[in-house]
Scaffold this motif. Structure first.
Motif, PDB file in Angstrom:
ATOM      1  N   MET A   1       0.839  -1.191   0.000  1.00  0.00           N
ATOM      2  CA  MET A   1       0.000   0.000   0.000  1.00  0.00           C
ATOM      3  C   MET A   1       0.879   1.248   0.000  1.00  0.00           C
ATOM      4  N   THR A   2       0.518   2.194  -0.850  1.00  0.00           N
ATOM      5  CA  THR A   2       1.265   3.450  -0.930  1.00  0.00           C
ATOM      6  C   THR A   2       0.642   4.468   0.014  1.00  0.00           C
ATOM      7  N   GLN A   3       1.416   4.934   0.982  1.00  0.00           N
ATOM      8  CA  GLN A   3       0.918   5.980   1.876  1.00  0.00           C
ATOM      9  C   GLN A   3       1.689   7.257   1.592  1.00  0.00           C
ATOM     10  N   LEU A   4       0.972   8.290   1.217  1.00  0.00           N
ATOM     11  CA  LEU A   4       1.608   9.542   0.839  1.00  0.00           C
ATOM     12  C   LEU A   4       1.770  10.437   2.056  1.00  0.00           C
ATOM     13  N   ALA A   5       3.002  10.735   2.393  1.00  0.00           N
ATOM     14  CA  ALA A   5       3.258  11.614   3.541  1.00  0.00           C
ATOM     15  C   ALA A   5       2.982  13.047   3.120  1.00  0.00           C
ATOM     16  N   LEU A   6       1.953  13.614   3.676  1.00  0.00           N
ATOM     17  CA  LEU A   6       1.546  14.944   3.262  1.00  0.00           C
ATOM     18  C   LEU A   6       1.918  15.978   4.307  1.00  0.00           C
ATOM     19  N   ASP A   7       3.210  16.054   4.621  1.00  0.00           N
ATOM     20  CA  ASP A   7       3.653  17.125   5.497  1.00  0.00           C
ATOM     21  C   ASP A   7       3.375  18.448   4.801  1.00  0.00           C
ATOM     22  N   LYS A   8       2.911  19.421   5.564  1.00  0.00           N
ATOM     23  CA  LYS A   8       2.538  20.700   4.950  1.00  0.00           C
ATOM     24  C   LYS A   8       3.777  21.373   4.371  1.00  0.00           C
TER      25      LYS A   8
ATOM     26  N   GLN B   1     -16.065  20.747   8.582  1.00  0.00           N
ATOM     27  CA  GLN B   1     -15.588  19.490   9.166  1.00  0.00           C
ATOM     28  C   GLN B   1     -14.823  18.667   8.135  1.00  0.00           C
ATOM     29  N   HIS B   2     -15.201  18.815   6.871  1.00  0.00           N
ATOM     30  CA  HIS B   2     -14.465  18.127   5.805  1.00  0.00           C
ATOM     31  C   HIS B   2     -13.005  18.556   5.792  1.00  0.00           C
ATOM     32  N   HIS B   3     -12.745  19.835   5.967  1.00  0.00           N
ATOM     33  CA  HIS B   3     -11.363  20.309   6.009  1.00  0.00           C
ATOM     34  C   HIS B   3     -10.659  19.826   7.281  1.00  0.00           C
ATOM     35  N   ARG B   4     -11.382  19.792   8.357  1.00  0.00           N
ATOM     36  CA  ARG B   4     -10.765  19.403   9.624  1.00  0.00           C
ATOM     37  C   ARG B   4     -10.414  17.917   9.661  1.00  0.00           C
ATOM     38  N   TYR B   5     -11.290  17.067   9.094  1.00  0.00           N
ATOM     39  CA  TYR B   5     -11.103  15.610   9.169  1.00  0.00           C
ATOM     40  C   TYR B   5     -10.952  14.995   7.778  1.00  0.00           C
ATOM     41  N   ASN B   6     -10.399  15.717   6.853  1.00  0.00           N
ATOM     42  CA  ASN B   6     -10.390  15.335   5.448  1.00  0.00           C
ATOM     43  C   ASN B   6     -10.013  13.871   5.212  1.00  0.00           C
ATOM     44  N   GLY B   7     -10.928  13.142   4.545  1.00  0.00           N
ATOM     45  CA  GLY B   7     -10.645  11.784   4.128  1.00  0.00           C
ATOM     46  C   GLY B   7     -10.687  10.742   5.219  1.00  0.00           C
ATOM     47  N   SER B   8     -11.065  11.116   6.425  1.00  0.00           N
ATOM     48  CA  SER B   8     -11.128  10.164   7.531  1.00  0.00           C
ATOM     49  C   SER B   8     -12.585   9.814   7.809  1.00  0.00           C
ATOM     50  N   PRO B   9     -12.838   8.783   8.625  1.00  0.00           N
ATOM     51  CA  PRO B   9     -14.232   8.437   8.939  1.00  0.00           C
ATOM     52  C   PRO B   9     -15.009   9.539   9.650  1.00  0.00           C
ATOM     53  N   GLN B  10     -14.323  10.566  10.161  1.00  0.00           N
ATOM     54  CA  GLN B  10     -15.022  11.693  10.785  1.00  0.00           C
ATOM     55  C   GLN B  10     -15.413  12.766   9.775  1.00  0.00           C
ATOM     56  N   ASP B  11     -14.952  12.613   8.537  1.00  0.00           N
ATOM     57  CA  ASP B  11     -15.253  13.566   7.474  1.00  0.00           C
ATOM     58  C   ASP B  11     -16.670  13.308   6.955  1.00  0.00           C
ATOM     59  N   PRO B  12     -17.589  14.288   7.034  1.00  0.00           N
ATOM     60  CA  PRO B  12     -18.954  14.063   6.531  1.00  0.00           C
ATOM     61  C   PRO B  12     -18.988  13.627   5.068  1.00  0.00           C
ATOM     62  N   ASP B  13     -18.086  14.162   4.244  1.00  0.00           N
ATOM     63  CA  ASP B  13     -18.058  13.758   2.837  1.00  0.00           C
ATOM     64  C   ASP B  13     -17.629  12.300   2.692  1.00  0.00           C
TER      65      ASP B  13
ATOM     66  N   ALA C   1      -3.171   5.231   0.402  1.00  0.00           N
ATOM     67  CA  ALA C   1      -3.770   5.583   1.688  1.00  0.00           C
ATOM     68  C   ALA C   1      -3.499   7.050   2.013  1.00  0.00           C
ATOM     69  N   LEU C   2      -4.473   7.704   2.623  1.00  0.00           N
ATOM     70  CA  LEU C   2      -4.347   9.086   3.104  1.00  0.00           C
ATOM     71  C   LEU C   2      -3.860  10.068   2.024  1.00  0.00           C
TER      72      LEU C   2
ATOM     73  N   ARG D   1     -13.062   1.410  -9.135  1.00  0.00           N
ATOM     74  CA  ARG D   1     -11.735   1.077  -8.591  1.00  0.00           C
ATOM     75  C   ARG D   1     -11.054   2.276  -7.932  1.00  0.00           C
ATOM     76  N   PHE D   2     -11.731   3.423  -7.934  1.00  0.00           N
ATOM     77  CA  PHE D   2     -11.208   4.607  -7.257  1.00  0.00           C
ATOM     78  C   PHE D   2     -12.147   4.964  -6.104  1.00  0.00           C
ATOM     79  N   PRO D   3     -11.997   4.354  -4.932  1.00  0.00           N
ATOM     80  CA  PRO D   3     -12.880   4.704  -3.807  1.00  0.00           C
ATOM     81  C   PRO D   3     -12.600   6.115  -3.312  1.00  0.00           C
ATOM     82  N   TYR D   4     -13.625   6.748  -2.788  1.00  0.00           N
ATOM     83  CA  TYR D   4     -13.470   8.098  -2.264  1.00  0.00           C
ATOM     84  C   TYR D   4     -12.426   8.106  -1.153  1.00  0.00           C
ATOM     85  N   ALA D   5     -11.418   8.975  -1.283  1.00  0.00           N
ATOM     86  CA  ALA D   5     -10.353   9.162  -0.287  1.00  0.00           C
ATOM     87  C   ALA D   5      -9.428   7.960  -0.160  1.00  0.00           C
ATOM     88  N   GLY D   6      -9.320   7.149  -1.208  1.00  0.00           N
ATOM     89  CA  GLY D   6      -8.340   6.072  -1.191  1.00  0.00           C
ATOM     90  C   GLY D   6      -8.671   4.996  -0.172  1.00  0.00           C
TER      91      GLY D   6
END
Length: 323
Positions: free
Chosen positions: A1-8, A115-127, A235-236, A305-310
């Motif tokens: 699995m490829t996990q992209l480190a998204l350091d700001k 909340q989407h910006h705060r929890y982007n792509g996680s199970p807490q993200d409403p989107d 991932a992420l 084959r492209f699930p939302y948020a990987g």
């Protein structure tokens, strides 16, 4: 699995990228309205004079659909306070323009989007909770946005009630959110009334506007997956930027969605400039999966084959709320 480190990124945007400009806002709103109104008016004129010529006018309908879609983008920008230094005025502009999309209430959207910006792509993200459930291209295009639009409308009705409170931390007081919700519902009545009034003189207007609304709905539905759908082994991933010039023209720069998540206070029409600065800094090295350079190539992200948020190793806890 490829996990992209998204350091700001270490890049600090110049003040000129962050400060709202009344002139720019006026020009951008004018561009979005022109992209909607000019092809729509030409389409109505053609069909009114020669009804049998409507198939030849369909490209105009597509352009007008993108113009109407841009009203929703301006709604998004207004609630990021990118249309004016005055936050309430920025939001009021957002409400007035985005309400052209019948049924879309940007005030209810704003509550979830924060909340989407705060929890982007996680199970807490409403989107994430809403959009990940749709796997097939047909349901993603035809159902997901209807589902979201209905939810935002219900949210806005609730927020308009006397004494309504907002759960979570938002950058506006409850009384201003109630005011915006009520203005939003009023605008949702005023725009259809205007279409009906104009259609009394130009009958083809109503089916043309209905066609634009349908196209804007499809574009918006596809847009969400173009921005956040990745292959299952990623991932992420946070978000994707689509860099084709045509995407920038039709999306007003909001196609640089990764930059938006990194710097949400930069107006969308300045994001291409920010993208070039990030490229020059070398931040994108090793992160090519976050860039889609082709306009039509981005259409594939609506496939299953492209699930939302990987891929997420952590699934939402049992009983977690959906939308």
């Amino acid at each position: 699995m490829t996990q992209l480190a998204l350091d700001k990124p270490l890049l600090r945007p110049e003040r000129s990228l962050l400060t709202p400009s009344a002139l720019e806002t006026t020009l951008v709103i004018g561009y979005a309205l022109l992209l909607f109104a000019a092809p729509l008016a030409l389409l109505v004129a053609i069909v009114d004079r020669a009804p049998q010529a409507w198939p030849l006018a369909l490209p105009l309908l597509l352009l007008a659909g993108y113009g109407l879609f841009l009203q929703g983008i301006l709604g998004h920008e207004g609630f990021h306070f990118n249309l004016s230094d005055n936050r309430l005025y920025s939001c009021m502009l957002a409400v007035a323009l985005s309400s052209m999309l019948t049924g879309f209430c940007v005030t209810g959207y704003f509550v979830d989007h924060w909340q989407h910006h705060r929890y982007n792509g996680s199970p807490q993200d409403p989107d994430w909770r809403l959009l990940r459930r749709y796997r097939l291209a047909a349901t993603r295009l035809l159902v997901s946005r209807l589902h979201a639009t209905a939810w935002y409308l219900l949210q806005t009705v609730r927020l308009a009630l006397p004494g309504a409170k907002v759960s979570g931390t938002l950058p506006l007081p409850d009384r201003q959110i109630r005011l915006l919700a009520r203005a939003n519902l009023a605008c949702q009545l005023l725009w259809p009334a205007l279409w009906l009034l104009l259609a009394a003189k130009w009958p083809p207007l109503l089916p043309a506007v209905a066609g634009c609304l349908l196209l804007a709905l499809l574009i918006s539905a596809l847009n969400a997956y173009q921005e956040h759908a990745f292959e299952t082994d990623v991932a992420l991933p946070v978000a994707r930027s689509r860099t084709a010039a045509l995407s920038t023209l039709l999306h007003l720069g909001s196609n640089y969605h990764l930059e938006h998540h990194l710097y949400p206070r930069v107006p969308c029409w300045r994001l291409p400039r920010l993208h070039r600065q990030l490229l020059a800094s070398g931040w994108y090295e090793g992160r090519q999966a976050l860039i889609e350079p082709r306009f039509f190539g981005a259409l594939r992200y609506c496939k299953a084959r492209f699930p939302y948020a990987g891929a997420w190793q952590t699934m939402p806890p049992p009983g977690s709320p959906g939308l």
